[in-house]
Design a protein around this motif. Structure first.
Motif, PDB file in Angstrom:
ATOM      1  N   TYR A   1       4.557   2.317   1.989  1.00  6.27           N
ATOM      2  CA  TYR A   1       4.849   3.074   1.982  1.00  6.27           C
ATOM      3  C   TYR A   1       4.398   4.450   1.792  1.00  6.27           C
ATOM      4  CZ  TYR A   1       8.008  -0.875   0.183  1.00  6.27           C
ATOM      5  OH  TYR A   1       8.537  -2.736  -0.233  1.00  6.27           O
ATOM      6  N   TYR A   2       5.085   5.387   2.597  1.00  4.53           N
ATOM      7  CA  TYR A   2       4.496   6.712   2.026  1.00  4.53           C
ATOM      8  C   TYR A   2       5.477   7.880   0.897  1.00  4.53           C
ATOM      9  CZ  TYR A   2       3.369   5.237   7.344  1.00  4.53           C
ATOM     10  OH  TYR A   2       3.070   4.257   7.873  1.00  4.53           O
TER      11      TYR A   2
ATOM     12  N   LEU B   1       3.152  10.892  14.980  1.00  5.19           N
ATOM     13  CA  LEU B   1       1.524  11.392  14.241  1.00  5.19           C
ATOM     14  C   LEU B   1       0.762   9.693  14.195  1.00  5.19           C
ATOM     15  CD1 LEU B   1       1.843  13.815  11.789  1.00  5.19           C
ATOM     16  CD2 LEU B   1       1.077  14.079  13.778  1.00  5.19           C
ATOM     17  N   GLY B   2       1.719   8.880  15.108  1.00  3.55           N
ATOM     18  CA  GLY B   2       0.553   7.370  14.713  1.00  3.55           C
ATOM     19  C   GLY B   2       1.199   6.155  14.245  1.00  3.55           C
ATOM     20  N   PHE B   3       1.784   6.546  12.813  1.00 11.27           N
ATOM     21  CA  PHE B   3       2.165   6.110  11.350  1.00 11.27           C
ATOM     22  C   PHE B   3       3.359   4.394  11.535  1.00 11.27           C
ATOM     23  CE2 PHE B   3      -0.314   9.625  10.570  1.00 11.27           C
ATOM     24  CZ  PHE B   3      -1.580   9.253   9.925  1.00 11.27           C
ATOM     25  N   PRO B   4       3.571   3.523  11.456  1.00 10.44           N
ATOM     26  CA  PRO B   4       3.990   2.776  11.685  1.00 10.44           C
ATOM     27  C   PRO B   4       5.611   2.969  10.200  1.00 10.44           C
ATOM     28  CG  PRO B   4       2.132   1.774  11.018  1.00 10.44           C
ATOM     29  CD  PRO B   4       1.500   3.111  10.976  1.00 10.44           C
ATOM     30  N   ALA B   5       6.865   3.308  10.654  1.00 11.83           N
ATOM     31  CA  ALA B   5       7.378   4.271   8.850  1.00 11.83           C
ATOM     32  C   ALA B   5       8.630   3.563  10.196  1.00 11.83           C
ATOM     33  CB  ALA B   5       7.634   5.305   8.923  1.00 11.83           C
ATOM     34  N   ASP B   6       9.669   3.462   8.281  1.00 17.63           N
ATOM     35  CA  ASP B   6      11.573   3.420   8.783  1.00 17.63           C
ATOM     36  C   ASP B   6      12.089   4.050   7.596  1.00 17.63           C
ATOM     37  OD1 ASP B   6      11.109   0.819   7.241  1.00 17.63           O
ATOM     38  OD2 ASP B   6      11.277  -0.675   8.504  1.00 17.63           O
TER      39      ASP B   6
ATOM     40  N   PHE C   1       0.712  -1.145  -0.047  1.00 13.20           N
ATOM     41  CA  PHE C   1      -0.621  -0.305   0.140  1.00 13.20           C
ATOM     42  C   PHE C   1       0.860   1.363  -0.239  1.00 13.20           C
ATOM     43  CE2 PHE C   1      -2.950  -3.285   1.411  1.00 13.20           C
ATOM     44  CZ  PHE C   1      -3.661  -3.362   0.472  1.00 13.20           C
ATOM     45  N   LEU C   2       0.367   2.093  -1.053  1.00 10.70           N
ATOM     46  CA  LEU C   2       1.719   3.421  -1.250  1.00 10.70           C
ATOM     47  C   LEU C   2       0.611   4.867  -0.509  1.00 10.70           C
ATOM     48  CD1 LEU C   2       2.842   1.726  -2.738  1.00 10.70           C
ATOM     49  CD2 LEU C   2       4.037   3.531  -4.212  1.00 10.70           C
ATOM     50  N   PHE C   3       0.910   5.350   0.514  1.00 14.32           N
ATOM     51  CA  PHE C   3      -0.072   6.587   0.373  1.00 14.32           C
ATOM     52  C   PHE C   3       1.057   8.024   0.750  1.00 14.32           C
ATOM     53  CE2 PHE C   3      -1.124   2.903   3.226  1.00 14.32           C
ATOM     54  CZ  PHE C   3      -2.844   2.876   3.567  1.00 14.32           C
ATOM     55  N   ASP C   4       0.180   8.614  -0.232  1.00 17.32           N
ATOM     56  CA  ASP C   4       0.494  10.448  -0.466  1.00 17.32           C
ATOM     57  C   ASP C   4       0.339  10.546   1.257  1.00 17.32           C
ATOM     58  OD1 ASP C   4       1.573  12.618  -0.912  1.00 17.32           O
ATOM     59  OD2 ASP C   4      -0.700  13.082  -1.589  1.00 17.32           O
ATOM     60  N   CYS C   5       1.296  11.915   1.723  1.00 21.69           N
ATOM     61  CA  CYS C   5       1.099  12.183   3.188  1.00 21.69           C
ATOM     62  C   CYS C   5       0.222  13.359   3.099  1.00 21.69           C
ATOM     63  CB  CYS C   5       2.456  12.011   2.842  1.00 21.69           C
ATOM     64  SG  CYS C   5       3.614  10.690   2.980  1.00 21.69           S
ATOM     65  N   ASP C   6       1.178  14.463   2.623  1.00 25.99           N
ATOM     66  CA  ASP C   6      -0.112  15.910   2.638  1.00 25.99           C
ATOM     67  C   ASP C   6      -1.705  16.031   2.076  1.00 25.99           C
ATOM     68  OD1 ASP C   6       2.044  17.545   4.058  1.00 25.99           O
ATOM     69  OD2 ASP C   6       3.192  17.012   2.105  1.00 25.99           O
ATOM     70  N   GLY C   7      -2.258  16.170   3.040  1.00 26.09           N
ATOM     71  CA  GLY C   7      -4.047  16.062   2.575  1.00 26.09           C
ATOM     72  C   GLY C   7      -4.285  14.391   2.766  1.00 26.09           C
ATOM     73  N   VAL C   8      -3.879  13.757   2.718  1.00 24.32           N
ATOM     74  CA  VAL C   8      -4.221  12.817   2.839  1.00 24.32           C
ATOM     75  C   VAL C   8      -3.698  11.502   4.237  1.00 24.32           C
ATOM     76  CG1 VAL C   8      -4.023   9.748   1.435  1.00 24.32           C
ATOM     77  CG2 VAL C   8      -3.354  12.248  -0.143  1.00 24.32           C
ATOM     78  N   LEU C   9      -2.512  11.860   4.512  1.00 20.20           N
ATOM     79  CA  LEU C   9      -2.562  10.828   6.346  1.00 20.20           C
ATOM     80  C   LEU C   9      -2.784  12.458   7.385  1.00 20.20           C
ATOM     81  CD1 LEU C   9       0.394   8.722   5.472  1.00 20.20           C
ATOM     82  CD2 LEU C   9      -2.191   8.263   5.519  1.00 20.20           C
ATOM     83  N   TRP C  10      -2.399  13.828   6.185  1.00 21.96           N
ATOM     84  CA  TRP C  10      -1.954  14.714   7.617  1.00 21.96           C
ATOM     85  C   TRP C  10      -2.282  16.392   6.800  1.00 21.96           C
ATOM     86  CZ3 TRP C  10       2.700  11.630   7.683  1.00 21.96           C
ATOM     87  CH2 TRP C  10       3.736  12.113   6.933  1.00 21.96           C
TER      88      TRP C  10
END
Length: 212
Positions: free
Chosen positions: A56-57, A76-81, A23-32
């Motif tokens: 993936y972000y 912000l609570g999103f699992p990431a590395d 799963f690929l997520f955009d960030c600005d405006g989508v997750l926060w």
């Protein structure tokens, strides 16, 4: 252009879970938005992670390094590395590295873009403020400066991203290097405006650079 829109329901969501592993997520405006999360977004991404999905972000925000995005995600609570981040500051430097780039970049950008280039050994000039001096206030003075200024012969690439120090001098120099068809011209994103809340309009890079 028409857009195909699927309304997600419970049944379709289960089908997606079965068939999709990445799963690929955009960030600005989508997750926060800025420093505020979109309600429910962290919980949704955490759920996907618990199901064994790869997350993936992906962002075209060139003002953040991969590490900075990891830190924001985790805050912000999103699992990431680091391996889960795809950002244009790093992608630009990685692209130049992959092509065995030699020479220098004229950077119309920011310190995060510079940090990603530093990490991969890409040389650059142009970072920071470069304003028209009081002695070059009119068009005739600018033309004279142009004839007096000598471009760096090692610069063979122009990279443009978000630059909080954008100025006419930087536009003049970037345009001079980009005019040479043998030089690379790379842009991190084409946003005419940056997505922000409130009444203040934040122009994107192409609106202010003047390079077509």
């Amino acid at each position: 252009m028409s857009k195909l829109i699927h309304q997600i329901n419970k049944g379709l969501a289960h089908e997606i879970m079965k068939k999709i592993d990445n799963f690929l997520f955009d960030c600005d405006g989508v997750l926060w938005h800025g420093s505020q999360v979109i309600p429910g977004a962290p919980e949704a991404v955490q759920k996907l992670k618990r199901l064994g999905k790869k997350i993936y972000y992906v962002t075209n925000n060139s003002s953040k390094t991969r590490l900075q995005i990891v830190e924001k995600c985790q805050k912000l609570g999103f699992p990431a590395d680091m391996e889960s981040i795809v950002c244009t500051a790093h992608a630009t430097a990685q692209y130049l590295k992959s092509m065995n780039f030699e020479g220098k970049v004229y950077l119309v950008g920011n310190s995060s873009m510079a940090a990603e280039m530093d990490a991969l050994g890409i040389k650059y000039v142009g970072l920071g403020a470069d304003h028209v001096s009081d002695d070059h206030g009119g068009l005739d003075d600018i033309v004279k400066f142009q004839s007096d200024w000598k471009p760096d012969p090692e610069v063979n690439c122009v990279v443009v991203g978000f630059d909080p120090h954008h100025s006419y001098m930087k536009m003049l120099k970037a345009a001079t290097y980009a005019k040479n068809r043998n030089n690379l011209f790379l842009a991190t994103n084409e946003d005419p405006f940056l997505p922000t809340k409130g009444e203040v309009c934040v122009p994107g890079m192409f609106m202010s650079l003047g390079i077509q």
